[in-house]
Design an enzyme around this catalytic site. Structure first.
Site: not given
Ligand code: BG6
Length: 475
Positions: A374, A179
């Site tokens: 993701e 990211e």
């Molecule tokens: C992304 C990141 O922003 O989203 C992760 O690459 C992160 O590290 C994931 O954990 C989910 O976000 P959050 O804040 O719910 O953990």
């Protein structure tokens, strides 16, 4: 439903959110270790409050996390049982270079990651490595101010060289910075940046961005030289901005907000700054030292594929009054509540069609293979006597997989795979605790730090196992 037979169904984690053992085997301190849980978390992540040490007044759940460092064999065995074809994980920079610029790498750190890779290969799981998932060594932050300084490029290249040397022939897929656009939104978490009084924020941020972009290009180039079969990608926190209405001002605002994020990928995919970005920096009074060597490197180090995280779409208005109706939980990418969408418990707006829209926008813009690295639903799961019945997560995953099917079969786009986020429960990046769970594997770890770390299969585990077994035909 039909997915290509080589489609990489998988799961993803990040070092600082799952490994724990933050001081073991000579690991050095990193920015991700000093960001506490609680009310200081956001000011620190934003670079507004300087915290370069840990203290006893704060609580840091990531220091122990889910202890993947000692349990990786058990966890990867479960990934294999789930039929995972690909496991995305990241490197803790300070396990390899505790101070960031040490003369030689720490062999114990390299041994650990090689062991994780070998464990994956044992089960036929393709490793996908994120070289930097928000980590920056504290020693380099103290010395240089993080990515504000050009010296970071050399330090990062040392890390890349050590990894490529050790893992050559074992790992095909690499991502440079997780990211990368997070640098603009959460500067300390994204790039180890905090602001000194009187500093010009835009100047600092775009300078740091330039350094990361050059480092990324150099890493791609080095990977190609050292590992001819390697595929190296960039990684964007994606999610299309929708205009709140069809008013041209709203549409323009949406385009502007999207550009904040595409800024990085435009350079990584096309090898040069887009004209609009140069004009934008001029307007902001930002002056970047772009050397002729930098220009050449950016061209030589373009990425092989575009990877991204997608959880939600975003919505924006040009009207400040409407913009005040912030979608709860969208603290990082402030956005207006979209009246057509439901949201997660944390206010992230659920929009499977938005994934299809995002994929198409990215492909139209770059014409490179896509990889969703993701996606997933953060929820507060309940353990019942007869199991963990996370039907809401299954629903979320199912609808997003249907969108992927449309991307491949109706839109005809090359989609390499999807590694669902936090496939095993881990510490949340935004909240810093474990209540917000994403896993198909439950970990007995509670917000107060208690729990015996036992792993349990949720209903989504069994469901995803079948999805992969049937290559996406049984949903
Ligand atoms: C992304 C990141 O922003 O989203 C992760 O690459 C992160 O590290 C994931 O954990 C989910 O976000 P959050 O804040 O719910 O953990």
């Amino acid at each position: 439903m039909s997915f290509p037979k080589e489609f990489l169904w998988g799961g993803a984690t990040a070092a600082n959110q799952c490994e724990g053992a933050y001081q073991e085997d000579d690991r050095g301190l990193a920015n991700v270790d000093t960001i506490p849980y609680g009310e200081d978390r956001f000011p620190v992540m934003l670079g507004l409050k300087k915290m370069l040490e840990c203290d006893t007044e704060h609580f840091y759940p990531s220091h122990d996390a889910i202890d993947f460092y000692h349990r990786y064999q058990e966890d990867i065995k479960l990934f294999a049982e789930m039929n995972m074809k690909c496991y995305r994980f990241s490197i803790a920079w300070t396990r390899i270079f505790p101070n960031g610029d040490d003369e030689t790498p720490n062999e114990k750190g390299l041994d650990f990651y090689e062991a994780v890779v070998d464990e994956c290969l044992k089960y036929g799981i393709e490793p996908l490595i994120t070289i930097c998932h928000f980590d920056a060594p504290i020693a380099l932050i103290k010395k240089y101010g993080g990515w504000k300084d050009r010296h970071m490029i050399d330090a990062f290249m040392k890390l890349c060289h050590a990894l490529f040397t050790r893992l050559n022939g074992k790992v095909k897929y690499w991502l440079t910075f997780n990211e990368i656009n997070m640098l603009l939104h959460l500067p300390f978490m994204g790039a180890g940046i905090y602001f000194e009084e009187g500093e010009d924020k835009n100047q600092v941020l775009y300078t740091a961005a330039h350094h990361e972009l050059v480092a990324s290009a150099k890493a791609v180039k080095l990977a190609h030289e050292m590992m001819p079969n390697a595929m190296v990608g960039c990684m964007l926190a994606a999610g299309q901005f929708y205009p709140y209405s069809c008013h041209p001002q709203d549409v323009y605002k949406g385009m502007e907000r999207d550009r904040d994020n595409y800024f990085f990928i435009d350079v990584q995919a096309r090898g040069e700054y887009p004209v609009w970005a140069i004009k934008r920096m001029e307007k902001l009074g930002v002056n970047i030292d772009i050397t002729s060597e930098d220009t050449k490197l950016l061209q030589e180090g373009t990425v092989d594929f575009i990877s991204f995280s997608y959880y939600a779409s975003r919505c924006v208005s040009a009207d400040p009054e409407i913009n005040k109706q912030n979608a709860k939980g969208n603290a990082v990418f402030s956005a207006v509540k979209n009246p057509y969408l439901k949201a997660s418990e944390w206010g992230w707006q659920i929009d499977p069609l938005g994934l299809r829209i995002t994929c198409n926008t990215l492909y139209d813009r770059y014409q490179k293979p896509l990889f969703i690295v993701e996606n997933g639903l953060g929820a507060n799961d309940t353990v019942e006597e007869d199991g963990i019945h996370d039907t809401y997560r299954i629903d979320y995953m199912r609808e997003h997989i249907k969108a992927m099917d449309a991307v491949i079969n109706e839109d005809g786009l090359p989609l390499l795979g999807c590694t669902f986020w936090g496939i095993i429960d881990l510490i949340s990046a935004s909240t810093g605790e474990i209540k917000k769970r994403y896993g198909t594997i439950y970990v007995d770890k509670q917000v107060d730090g208690s729990g015996n770390l036992e792993r349990k299969k949720k209903d989504s585990f069994v469901w995803y196992q079948k999805v992969i077994e049937s290559n996406g035909t049984i949903l």
